[in-house]
Design an enzyme around this catalytic site. Structure first.
Site, PDB file in Angstrom:
ATOM      1  N   ASP A   1       1.056  -1.169   0.075  1.00 15.76           N
ATOM      2  CA  ASP A   1       0.067  -0.043  -0.106  1.00 15.76           C
ATOM      3  C   ASP A   1       0.986   1.333  -0.088  1.00 15.76           C
ATOM      4  O   ASP A   1       1.935   1.516   0.772  1.00 15.76           O
ATOM      5  CB  ASP A   1      -0.934   0.017   1.324  1.00 15.76           C
ATOM      6  CG  ASP A   1      -1.762  -1.201   1.185  1.00 15.76           C
ATOM      7  OD1 ASP A   1      -2.118  -1.876   0.227  1.00 15.76           O
ATOM      8  OD2 ASP A   1      -2.447  -1.341   2.302  1.00 15.76           O
TER       9      ASP A   1
ATOM     10  N   ASP B   1     -15.676  -3.096   0.470  1.00  9.07           N
ATOM     11  CA  ASP B   1     -15.172  -2.818   1.789  1.00  9.07           C
ATOM     12  C   ASP B   1     -16.264  -2.591   2.785  1.00  9.07           C
ATOM     13  O   ASP B   1     -16.932  -1.678   2.769  1.00  9.07           O
ATOM     14  CB  ASP B   1     -14.111  -1.574   1.763  1.00  9.07           C
ATOM     15  CG  ASP B   1     -13.058  -1.756   0.571  1.00  9.07           C
ATOM     16  OD1 ASP B   1     -12.517  -2.917   0.226  1.00  9.07           O
ATOM     17  OD2 ASP B   1     -12.224  -0.875  -0.006  1.00  9.07           O
TER      18      ASP B   1
END
Length: 238
Positions: A12, A132
């Site tokens: 990330d 998510d």
């Protein structure tokens, strides 16, 4: 995609550096160095797939770390899935043509579901929808906005549109190293036939095993690997 269970390291990227956020909250992350160095390290350790995210892109709605992530794609010779800030068909196509194996659509898929079908028509294995969940609800825009969507119901819709897989992130436990919750994963797996990739909360090898037993096709692991709770090889052997 994922013919057998895989442990997928996360790379990330925020401000050009590897960062792992806590609970999806911006500016809570700890930095772990250069993305290319991290990616090469995971590949050398045996990773068959890498999970790349443009964190700034997820929050800003545009691909802020495009150059840093392109450098990662160029540097490794394994499957790469990439998300964060991909909002248009042109964005997605450019990444797929650049060598990304799968693009991950979150906010764009919620705002424009037909985009999934449009891309899947040309890239049948190239589109993964990111669902998510925070408080049992799909969230978008870097996990900051609720949608009212139920993750399992949404997964069915995107499968029908041609998504090759679903990435499910349990935001409530993301980055906290406090363990996983298998029930939401099991619910998604039961709802669709496409692979479900689980993410969020992995702290131990037992968590990895629990997600495999929940029939996830793969698990994305970030903080636990960077904090050396276990090695990638140990997770793969588990």
């Amino acid at each position: 995609m994922f013919p057998e269970f895989e442990v997928v390291p996360a790379v990330d990227v925020q401000d050009g550096r590897v960062v792992q956020l806590v609970g999806g909250e911006r500016d809570t992350g700890r930095e772990y160095g250069d993305p290319v160095e991290a990616a090469r390290r995971w590949v050398e350790a045996g990773a068959r797939t890498l999970h790349l995210v443009d964190l700034d892109g997820a929050f800003e709605g545009e691909r802020v770390n495009a150059d840093a992530l392109a450098a990662v794609v160029d540097a490794v010779d394994v499957d790469v899935q990439l998300g964060g800030g991909i909002r248009t068909a042109a964005d997605a196509r450019s990444l797929l043509e650049m060598g990304v194996d799968r693009v991950i659509l979150g906010t764009a898929a919620v705002e424009n579901p037909e985009l999934v079908g449009e891309l899947a028509a040309d890239y049948p294995e190239g589109v993964v929808v990111s669902l998510d969940a925070k408080g049992g609800e799909v969230v978008v825009a870097g996990w900051t906005e609720g949608t009212g969507l139920d993750p399992a119901e949404a997964a069915v819709r995107y499968e029908e549109l041609g998504a090759a897989g679903v990435l499910f992130t349990d935001v409530d436990v993301e980055g906290q190293l406090e363990g996983v919750r298998t029930e939401p994963v099991e619910r998604l797996v039961a709802a669709v036939d496409v692979p479900v990739v689980a993410s969020g909360g992995v702290a131990t090898l037992s968590d990895v095993r629990a997600l495999r037993e929940a029939d996830a096709a793969a698990v994305v692991v970030g903080t636990a690997l960077y904090e050396k709770r276990f090695t990638l090889r140990e997770a793969m052997d588990a």
